[in-house]
Design a protein around this motif. Structure first.
Motif: not given
Length: 58
Positions: A36-43
């Motif tokens: 989830l944190c990886h997805t948020l950082a990418r976004r």
């Protein structure tokens, strides 16, 4: 955080990890939080790139 919903999801996962005693479930929750944190950082990164592109256009 992009909005309150995702911040709440992160906090719920963090609380669940802290309360979990089973190592397998704890590891699964940690993996879900990391994803989830990886997805948020990418976004967030993509939004910053788009903003830079918009600024460069002017």
């Amino acid at each position: 955080m992009p909005n309150n919903d995702t911040a709440a999801r992160v906090q719920r996962l963090q609380r669940a990890i802290k309360a979990e005693t089973d190592k397998g479930r704890k590891r699964a929750l940690q993996s879900r939080l990391r994803d989830l944190c990886h997805t948020l950082a990418r976004r967030d990164y993509r939004a910053k790139l788009a903003a830079l592109g918009n600024m460069a256009a002017y």
